[in-house]
Design a protein around this motif. Structure first.
Motif, PDB file in Angstrom:
ATOM      1  N   TYR A  25       0.870  -1.181   0.000  1.00  0.00           N
ATOM      2  CA  TYR A  25       0.000   0.000   0.000  1.00  0.00           C
ATOM      3  C   TYR A  25       0.899   1.220   0.000  1.00  0.00           C
ATOM      4  O   TYR A  25       1.981   1.219   0.595  1.00  0.00           O
ATOM      5  CB  TYR A  25      -0.980   0.001   1.173  1.00  0.00           C
ATOM      6  CG  TYR A  25      -0.361   0.039   2.544  1.00  0.00           C
ATOM      7  CD1 TYR A  25       0.149  -1.121   3.131  1.00  0.00           C
ATOM      8  CD2 TYR A  25      -0.306   1.214   3.273  1.00  0.00           C
ATOM      9  CE1 TYR A  25       0.719  -1.090   4.392  1.00  0.00           C
ATOM     10  CE2 TYR A  25       0.249   1.247   4.541  1.00  0.00           C
ATOM     11  CZ  TYR A  25       0.767   0.092   5.088  1.00  0.00           C
ATOM     12  OH  TYR A  25       1.332   0.132   6.346  1.00  0.00           O
ATOM     13  N   TYR A  49      -2.212  -1.187  -3.586  1.00  0.00           N
ATOM     14  CA  TYR A  49      -3.367  -0.437  -3.091  1.00  0.00           C
ATOM     15  C   TYR A  49      -2.922   0.995  -2.805  1.00  0.00           C
ATOM     16  O   TYR A  49      -1.877   1.218  -2.198  1.00  0.00           O
ATOM     17  CB  TYR A  49      -3.923  -1.058  -1.810  1.00  0.00           C
ATOM     18  CG  TYR A  49      -4.176  -2.552  -1.906  1.00  0.00           C
ATOM     19  CD1 TYR A  49      -4.799  -3.112  -3.023  1.00  0.00           C
ATOM     20  CD2 TYR A  49      -3.795  -3.411  -0.879  1.00  0.00           C
ATOM     21  CE1 TYR A  49      -5.026  -4.474  -3.120  1.00  0.00           C
ATOM     22  CE2 TYR A  49      -4.022  -4.776  -0.954  1.00  0.00           C
ATOM     23  CZ  TYR A  49      -4.629  -5.311  -2.081  1.00  0.00           C
ATOM     24  OH  TYR A  49      -4.845  -6.656  -2.165  1.00  0.00           O
ATOM     25  N   ALA A 106      -6.778  -1.506  -5.748  1.00  0.00           N
ATOM     26  CA  ALA A 106      -7.817  -0.962  -4.865  1.00  0.00           C
ATOM     27  C   ALA A 106      -7.340   0.374  -4.323  1.00  0.00           C
ATOM     28  O   ALA A 106      -6.150   0.671  -4.340  1.00  0.00           O
ATOM     29  CB  ALA A 106      -8.096  -1.910  -3.699  1.00  0.00           C
ATOM     30  N   ILE A 120      -7.693   2.828  -0.754  1.00  0.00           N
ATOM     31  CA  ILE A 120      -8.022   2.691   0.666  1.00  0.00           C
ATOM     32  C   ILE A 120      -8.547   4.038   1.154  1.00  0.00           C
ATOM     33  O   ILE A 120      -7.822   5.039   1.092  1.00  0.00           O
ATOM     34  CB  ILE A 120      -6.774   2.297   1.480  1.00  0.00           C
ATOM     35  CG1 ILE A 120      -6.121   1.038   0.895  1.00  0.00           C
ATOM     36  CG2 ILE A 120      -7.127   2.078   2.943  1.00  0.00           C
ATOM     37  CD1 ILE A 120      -4.752   0.701   1.501  1.00  0.00           C
ATOM     38  N   GLU A 135     -12.177  -0.926  -6.955  1.00  0.00           N
ATOM     39  CA  GLU A 135     -12.334  -1.637  -5.691  1.00  0.00           C
ATOM     40  C   GLU A 135     -11.960  -0.695  -4.541  1.00  0.00           C
ATOM     41  O   GLU A 135     -10.959   0.008  -4.613  1.00  0.00           O
ATOM     42  CB  GLU A 135     -11.436  -2.869  -5.683  1.00  0.00           C
ATOM     43  CG  GLU A 135     -11.994  -3.926  -4.779  1.00  0.00           C
ATOM     44  CD  GLU A 135     -11.383  -5.299  -5.030  1.00  0.00           C
ATOM     45  OE1 GLU A 135     -10.774  -5.786  -4.084  1.00  0.00           O
ATOM     46  OE2 GLU A 135     -11.533  -5.840  -6.139  1.00  0.00           O
ATOM     47  N   HIS A 189     -11.272  -0.244  -0.412  1.00  0.00           N
ATOM     48  CA  HIS A 189     -11.028  -0.797   0.916  1.00  0.00           C
ATOM     49  C   HIS A 189     -11.259   0.312   1.940  1.00  0.00           C
ATOM     50  O   HIS A 189     -10.910   1.461   1.692  1.00  0.00           O
ATOM     51  CB  HIS A 189      -9.595  -1.311   1.046  1.00  0.00           C
ATOM     52  CG  HIS A 189      -9.276  -2.461   0.132  1.00  0.00           C
ATOM     53  ND1 HIS A 189      -8.023  -3.015   0.045  1.00  0.00           N
ATOM     54  CD2 HIS A 189     -10.055  -3.177  -0.719  1.00  0.00           C
ATOM     55  CE1 HIS A 189      -8.037  -4.009  -0.821  1.00  0.00           C
ATOM     56  NE2 HIS A 189      -9.258  -4.117  -1.318  1.00  0.00           N
ATOM     57  N   SER A 208     -10.261   2.169   5.237  1.00  0.00           N
ATOM     58  CA  SER A 208      -9.065   2.365   6.067  1.00  0.00           C
ATOM     59  C   SER A 208      -9.365   2.134   7.542  1.00  0.00           C
ATOM     60  O   SER A 208     -10.497   2.326   8.007  1.00  0.00           O
ATOM     61  CB  SER A 208      -8.560   3.795   5.867  1.00  0.00           C
ATOM     62  OG  SER A 208      -7.627   4.137   6.844  1.00  0.00           O
ATOM     63  N   VAL A 251     -17.916  -1.032  -0.089  1.00  0.00           N
ATOM     64  CA  VAL A 251     -16.578  -1.393   0.342  1.00  0.00           C
ATOM     65  C   VAL A 251     -16.402  -2.904   0.177  1.00  0.00           C
ATOM     66  O   VAL A 251     -17.282  -3.676   0.533  1.00  0.00           O
ATOM     67  CB  VAL A 251     -16.381  -0.983   1.824  1.00  0.00           C
ATOM     68  CG1 VAL A 251     -15.250  -1.744   2.464  1.00  0.00           C
ATOM     69  CG2 VAL A 251     -16.139   0.523   1.923  1.00  0.00           C
ATOM     70  N   THR A 252     -15.261  -3.304  -0.395  1.00  0.00           N
ATOM     71  CA  THR A 252     -15.053  -4.744  -0.604  1.00  0.00           C
ATOM     72  C   THR A 252     -14.113  -5.363   0.429  1.00  0.00           C
ATOM     73  O   THR A 252     -14.015  -6.568   0.560  1.00  0.00           O
ATOM     74  CB  THR A 252     -14.474  -5.021  -2.006  1.00  0.00           C
ATOM     75  OG1 THR A 252     -13.300  -4.227  -2.170  1.00  0.00           O
ATOM     76  CG2 THR A 252     -15.474  -4.690  -3.086  1.00  0.00           C
ATOM     77  N   ARG A 253     -13.370  -4.507   1.107  1.00  0.00           N
ATOM     78  CA  ARG A 253     -12.498  -5.016   2.177  1.00  0.00           C
ATOM     79  C   ARG A 253     -12.433  -3.963   3.286  1.00  0.00           C
ATOM     80  O   ARG A 253     -12.396  -2.766   3.004  1.00  0.00           O
ATOM     81  CB  ARG A 253     -11.089  -5.295   1.653  1.00  0.00           C
ATOM     82  CG  ARG A 253     -10.155  -5.806   2.746  1.00  0.00           C
ATOM     83  CD  ARG A 253      -8.711  -5.829   2.324  1.00  0.00           C
ATOM     84  NE  ARG A 253      -8.395  -6.933   1.423  1.00  0.00           N
ATOM     85  CZ  ARG A 253      -7.154  -7.243   1.058  1.00  0.00           C
ATOM     86  NH1 ARG A 253      -6.134  -6.540   1.523  1.00  0.00           N
ATOM     87  NH2 ARG A 253      -6.924  -8.236   0.226  1.00  0.00           N
ATOM     88  N   GLU A 313     -14.598  -9.158   3.423  1.00  0.00           N
ATOM     89  CA  GLU A 313     -13.185  -9.526   3.509  1.00  0.00           C
ATOM     90  C   GLU A 313     -12.488  -8.560   4.482  1.00  0.00           C
ATOM     91  O   GLU A 313     -12.703  -7.361   4.424  1.00  0.00           O
ATOM     92  CB  GLU A 313     -12.578  -9.380   2.112  1.00  0.00           C
ATOM     93  CG  GLU A 313     -11.158  -9.855   2.005  1.00  0.00           C
ATOM     94  CD  GLU A 313     -10.675  -9.788   0.554  1.00  0.00           C
ATOM     95  OE1 GLU A 313     -10.897 -10.760  -0.179  1.00  0.00           O
ATOM     96  OE2 GLU A 313     -10.086  -8.761   0.182  1.00  0.00           O
ATOM     97  N   GLU A 342      -8.985  -7.114   6.665  1.00  0.00           N
ATOM     98  CA  GLU A 342      -7.542  -6.929   6.759  1.00  0.00           C
ATOM     99  C   GLU A 342      -7.270  -6.463   8.188  1.00  0.00           C
ATOM    100  O   GLU A 342      -8.000  -5.634   8.720  1.00  0.00           O
ATOM    101  CB  GLU A 342      -7.168  -5.844   5.752  1.00  0.00           C
ATOM    102  CG  GLU A 342      -5.713  -5.480   5.671  1.00  0.00           C
ATOM    103  CD  GLU A 342      -5.518  -4.440   4.550  1.00  0.00           C
ATOM    104  OE1 GLU A 342      -5.910  -4.687   3.394  1.00  0.00           O
ATOM    105  OE2 GLU A 342      -4.988  -3.360   4.849  1.00  0.00           O
TER     106      GLU A 342
END
Lengths: 408, 392
Positions: free
Chosen positions: A34, A69, A98, A100, A118, A120, A122, A141-143, A165, A167
Motif C-alpha cells: 500500500y 493499493y 484498490a 483505501i 475496488e 477498501h 481504512s 466497500v469490498t475489504r 473480507e 484486513e
C-alpha cells in the motif's frame, strides 16, 4: 493461494513509502503493497509517489503477479475534491488494485467516478463491529481494515456475521487513540492529523497532576505491535490480509519485517504449525532495527498497562544500522557488488546482507573501491562503492538487498 | 428563537428552570457506559426523563461510546435494560417515544435504524464530530435519515456555512465547552496512578508549550481535552443566520464552574445579559475563524526538491563525486547525450547542461539512459546529492 495444508494463505501487505521500498517489499516477499500518491494520503512526510512512479510501481508489481493499493485516506474538505476526478480516473487507467479510503464522501465520489474501482475501508474509519462492517459493505466497500483496537477473535466474528473480507494489522506502530479520532496536532501544532500532518504528540512526555500527585510520563506513547506469534490465528480466523504498518519506515524495516512474516506464513501453510525455535528466529529478525518495545497489540487480549512505552521514542538508537542498499548485484565474472552507501563503514568491518530467504549473507569486507577503482578506507554516506567480501563462497547478491551492521 | 442544547443538570436539578428561562429546549442525558463520558445511573436518567417530559422539554439520551465487537452484546443489553426501565410503566405512553437517542458508532446507528429497538425512540441522532468535513459525505449520511447530525468543531465558519447550505437535516455544533482531542479505549490514567481514576487529571506537555490538558478516564477509556474552552457565544448572531435548524450545544461539564458560575453562564444565553466577568477560563474560537491546519505541514517540505507531477522529471542525484561525475538514478524519462537537462539543487540553484557522456557505474559508455538505470554523467558544479533533474 491455497497451501499444502489446504488453508487459504492470508495476503502479506507491506508499506511502500517510495518506489525503492515498493521493490524491496516485493523482493522480501510481500504479496501486495500500500502506498500514497503525493496528495490525499495520511503520510505527508513520506516521499510518496508521483504519477509516473505510481505507474512504474504498478507495472513492476503486476509483472510479478503482485498487487498495489493506493491510500486516499485523509478526511476531505470540499475543496479537496478539486481535480479528484482526474486522479481517480488516472488510478483506474493504471489499474491500481484498490484504493483505501476513510471518508464516506470520498468513497461516494470514487464510486460515482469509477464504479468498478475496488474500495477498501481504512483503519482510520474505526470499523469496530459487524454492524459497522455491514454498513460499509452497503456503501460498496469490498475489504475492511479493522481498527487496531480489535482482537483476532473479534475479526472472526465480524467476518462471519458480515461476510466482508477483512484486513488486520499484524505489526508496527500503533495510534494510542481510536485511529482517526485524535486531533491533538490540529489544535496544538496547527497540523491536521487527519490530512497528513500528525505531529505524534502522543509520543511526547507529559507531567500529570491528579491534585495529589505529580508525575512525568510518556503516558500516551503506545508500544509497537508484534503479531508474529499469532500468524496461525490469522489463518484460522480467516483474516484475508495481514498488514504491516510503516510507510515512513526505512528499507531495513521493510525488508526485515516483510521477510519475517513471509517466512512465518509460508511455514504455517506448508507444515500446519510453527515451531518455537522457528518463531524465535523470526522474532529475532524483528528486533534488528529501531522499534519501541513490543506487545501483542489487541490481537489476543485487550491492551493493558504494559502497552504503554514509557520512554522517549526518539532516543532509541538503531541496533543494526543500515550500511547501504545494493545498487547492482554480483555475478560469476565480477564478485563485487555496487552499494549505495547510507552509513560509515571500513575495510575489515562485518557486513550483513539481508537475504530474501533464509539466513543473511554475512562476511567481513575485504575491499572497498570507488567507480574508478580507487581504494576507499572509510565510506561516506551518499556515495557509490564497489564491495568485495572476504568469504570464499560466492553468494548471490541481488539489487535492492539491504546491507546492515550487527549480529546475525 | 435559537435552538440551545445542554446537559441536564443531574447534580443540581433545580437549575433546570434557569436553563428553560434562558431558552434551552433540548437536554442531553448521559447514562454510564453507553455515553462515552456518561456518569448518570439509569435511575438518574429515568428521573431526568420524567422531569423533562413533565416540563415539555426535548430529551436526548447519549449512546456515543464506540462498541467493539467483543462488547457488542454487553452494550446492546445495557441499552435494552435502559429501554425497559424507561418504559416500565407500559400503561402510560412509552417514555422512550419522547426521547431521541444520540449515537456515534456507525454500526450502532445502522443497527438501530434497521431494528424495532430504534423505532422505540423518537429519532436517532448521529454524531459526526471527527472528520466528516465535506458535503458529499454529509449528504450521504443525510440519506440514512438521522433525526439530527452533530457536526465537527473543526469546520471554519466558511466551511460550516457551505456544508449547511447543502444539507437539510437538523444539525448541531458545540458553541461553548471543552474540545475533545483524543479518545482511547485504554485506561491510561489508572495505569499511571495505579488506582481507579474517577477524577480529572491535568497534563502539561514537556515537549511543547502546551499545558492544562484535562484528562478523564472511565469504563470507556481515556479522554483528553484541549486546555482552552471553545467559546463561540460572542459569534452566536453570525451562527444563527447560517441556518434555522442549526442547534448550539453548551457543554459545561468540564468547565469547572461552581453553581453560581453555571447560573451566570446560563444567563449569558439571554440576549440582554452580557456580563461574563465570572468567566476566567482561557478560551478561544478554536478553528472557527480559520482552519489552516493543512497549510503548515506543506510548508515544511522543501519545495525546491519536491518531486512533482511534471512529466519531464528525470530523477535524482545519488552521488556527487567532486570534479568527476554525478550518479543519477532515473525514475522517469530516458535521455541521451544530446538532451538538455535542468538540475535543481536542494538550495534552489538551477543549471542546464548537455551531458557530454553517459556511463554505467562500471565506467562502460552508454548512448542512452533509461528509467530505472543508475548512470554517471559529468559533474555539474553546485549540484549535490538530492538535486532533482528535469528534461528540458
Amino acid at each position: 493461494m491455497m497451501s499444502k495444508t489446504n488453508i487459504k494463505k492470508p495476503e502479506l501487505l507491506a508499506p511502500a513509502g517510495d518506489l525503492e521500498r515498493l521493490k524491496i517489499a516485493f523482493l522480501y516477499g510481500a504479496d501486495a503493497v500500500y502506498l500514497g500518491g503525493q496528495s490525499y494520503g495520511l503520510r505527508s512526510a513520506a516521499k510518496n509517489f508521483t504519477s509516473f512512479e505510481l505507474e512504474m510501481g504498478l507495472l513492476y508489481a503486476h509483472e510479478r503477479g503482485k498487487k498495489v493499493y493506493v491510500t486516499i485516506n485523509s478526511f476531505f474538505h470540499d475543496e479537496d475534491f478539486e481535480h479528484f476526478d482526474d486522479y481517480i480516473l488516472f488510478l483506474h487507467q493504471i489499474k491500481v488494485d484498490a484504493v483505501i479510503v476513510s471518508d464516506l464522501g470520498v468513497l461516494v465520489k470514487i464510486h460515482e467516478i469509477c464504479p468498478e474501482m475496488e474500495i477498501h475501508l481504512s483503519t482510520q474509519a474505526s470499523c469496530l463491529n459487524h454492524q459497522s462492517a455491514l454498513f460499509w459493505k452497503k456503501m460498496n466497500v469490498t475489504r475492511i481494515v479493522l481498527g487496531r483496537e480489535l482482537g483476532l477473535a473479534e475479526g472472526l466474528s465480524i467476518a462471519e456475521k458480515s461476510g466482508v473480507e477483512l484486513e488486520m494489522f499484524c505489526h508496527g506502530s500503533m495510534c494510542m487513540a481510536y485511529s482517526g479520532h485524535c486531533t491533538i496536532s490540529n489544535y496544538t501544532a496547527g497540523r491536521d492529523s487527519n490530512r497528513g500532518g500528525c505531529a505524534h504528540s502522543c509520543r511526547f512526555e507529559y507531567t500529570l497532576n491528579d491534585g495529589q500527585e505529580e508525575k512525568k510520563s510518556f503516558f500516551m506513547n503506545s508500544k509497537d505491535m508484534l503479531g508474529a506469534a499469532y500468524v496461525e490465528d490469522f489463518f484460522k480466523y480467516g483474516i484475508a490480509s495481514m498488514k504491516i504498518e510503516g510507510r515512513m519506515k526505512g528499507p531495513l524495516y521493510v525488508a526485515s519485517v516483510t521477510k519475517a512474516y513471509r517466512e512465518l506464513i509460508d511455514e504455517y501453510a506448508e507444515k500446519g504449525e510453527i515451531k518455537a525455535d522457528f518463531l524465535e528466529e523470526r522474532i529475532h529478525l524483528l528486533t534488528g532495527f529501531v522499534h519501541r518495545d513490543y506487545f501483542d497489540g489487541n490481537l489476543s487480549q485487550r491492551a493493558k498497562s504494559d502497552s504503554v512505552y514509557e520512554k522517549n521514542s526518539s532516543s532509541e538508537q538503531e541496533s543494526n544500522p543500515v550500511l547501504g542498499l545494493v545498487a547492482e548485484g554480483n555475478n560469476e565474472n565480477d564478485k563485487r557488488f555496487l552499494l549505495e552507501v547510507k552509513g560509515k563503514f571500513s575495510v575489515g568491518d562485518d557486513i550483513y546482507l539481508v537475504n530474501s530467504k533464509g539466513r543473511d549473507i554475512s562476511s567481513s569486507i575485504e575491499k572497498i573501491e570507488d567507480c574508478y577503482g580507487n581504494t576507499i578506507e572509510i565510506t561516506k554516506p551518499s556515495t557509490l562503492v564497489y564491495i568485495s567480501l572476504s568469504e570464499k563462497k560466492t553468494n548471490l547478491v541481488m539489487p535492492l538487498m539491504v546491507a546492515r551492521r550487527g549480529a546475525s | 428563537m435559537k435552538n440551545f442544547v445542554t446537559y441536564y443538570p443531574t447534580e443540581n436539578p433545580h437549575l433546570l428552570s434557569s436553563f428553560i428561562e434562558a431558552g434551552f429546549k433540548t437536554y442531553l442525558l448521559s447514562p454510564k457506559i453507553l455515553s462515552r463520558l456518561g456518569e448518570s445511573s439509569f435511575e438518574e436518567v429515568l428521573l431526568a426523563c420524567q422531569d423533562l417530559r413533565k416540563r415539555n422539554q426535548m430529551i436526548v439520551i447519549e449512546f456515543d461510546a464506540f462498541v467493539r465487537e467483543g462488547d457488542w452484546d454487553v452494550y446492546l443489553n445495557l441499552l435494552d435494560d435502559l429501554i425497559q426501565l424507561l418504559n416500565k410503566n407500559k400503561e402510560e405512553d412509552l417514555l422512550t417515544r419522547d426521547c431521541f437517542l444520540r449515537v456515534h458508532d456507525l454500526g450502532v446507528f445502522s443497527y438501530l435504524k434497521g431494528s424495532k429497538k430504534g423505532d422505540l425512540f423518537k429519532g436517532i441522532e448521529l454524531v459526526l464530530d471527527h472528520g466528516n468535513h465535506n458535503s458529499v459525505g454529509l449528504g450521504k449520511y443525510e440519506e440514512l435519515s438521522p433525526s439530527k447530525i452533530v457536526l465537527s468543531s473543526q469546520l471554519s465558519s466558511h466551511k460550516l456555512e457551505n456544508v449547511l447550505s447543502q444539507i437539510e437535516v437538523e444539525s448541531e455544533i458545540l458553541l461553548w465547552g471543552k474540545i475533545l482531542l483524543f479518545y482511547t479505549p485504554r485506561n491510561l490514567l489508572s495505569y499511571q496512578f495505579q488506582k481507579k481514576m474517577d477524577k480529572t487529571v491535568e497534563a502539561k506537555s514537556e515537549e511543547s508549550p502546551h499545558k492544562g490538558f484535562l484528562l478523564r478516564e472511565n469504563e470507556n477509556g481515556t479522554f483528553m481535552f484541549y486546555p482552552k474552552d471553545l467559546f463561540l457565544l460572542p459569534l452566536l448572531d453570525q451562527l444563527s443566520q447560517m441556518k434555522e435548524n442549526l442547534s448550539f450545544r453548551f457543554d459545561y461539564r468540564f468547565l469547572n464552574f461552581s453553581e453560581d458560575d453555571l447560573r451566570a453562564a446560563v444567563s449569558l444565553f439571554k440576549e440582554e445579559e452580557t456580563d461574563d466577568s465570572f468567566y476566567k477560563n482561557e478560551h478561544s474560537f478554536g478553528l472557527f475563524r480559520a482552519n489552516k491546519t493543512d497549510v503548515l505541514f506543506k510548508k515544511l517540505k522543501n519545495k525546491k526538491t519536491l518531486r512533482n507531477q511534471r512529466e519531464d522529471f528525470v530523477g535524482e542525484v545519488i552521488e556527487a563525486h567532486q570534479g568527476k561525475h554525478l550518479a543519477i538514478r532515473l525514475m522517469n524519462q530516458s535521455f541521451t547525450k544530446k538532451d538538455q537537462l535542468l538540475f535543481i539543487s536542494p538550495q534552489g540553484k538551477e543549471v542546464t547542461i548537455n551531458p557530454r557522456w553517459i556511463k554505467k557505474a562500471s565506467l562502460e559508455e552508454k548512448e542512452e539512459a533509461h528509467t530505472g538505470d543508475l548512470v554517471l554523467i559529468p559533474f555539474v558544479k553546485g549540484m549535490t546529492v538530492k538535486s532533482v533533474i528535469f528534461k528540458v
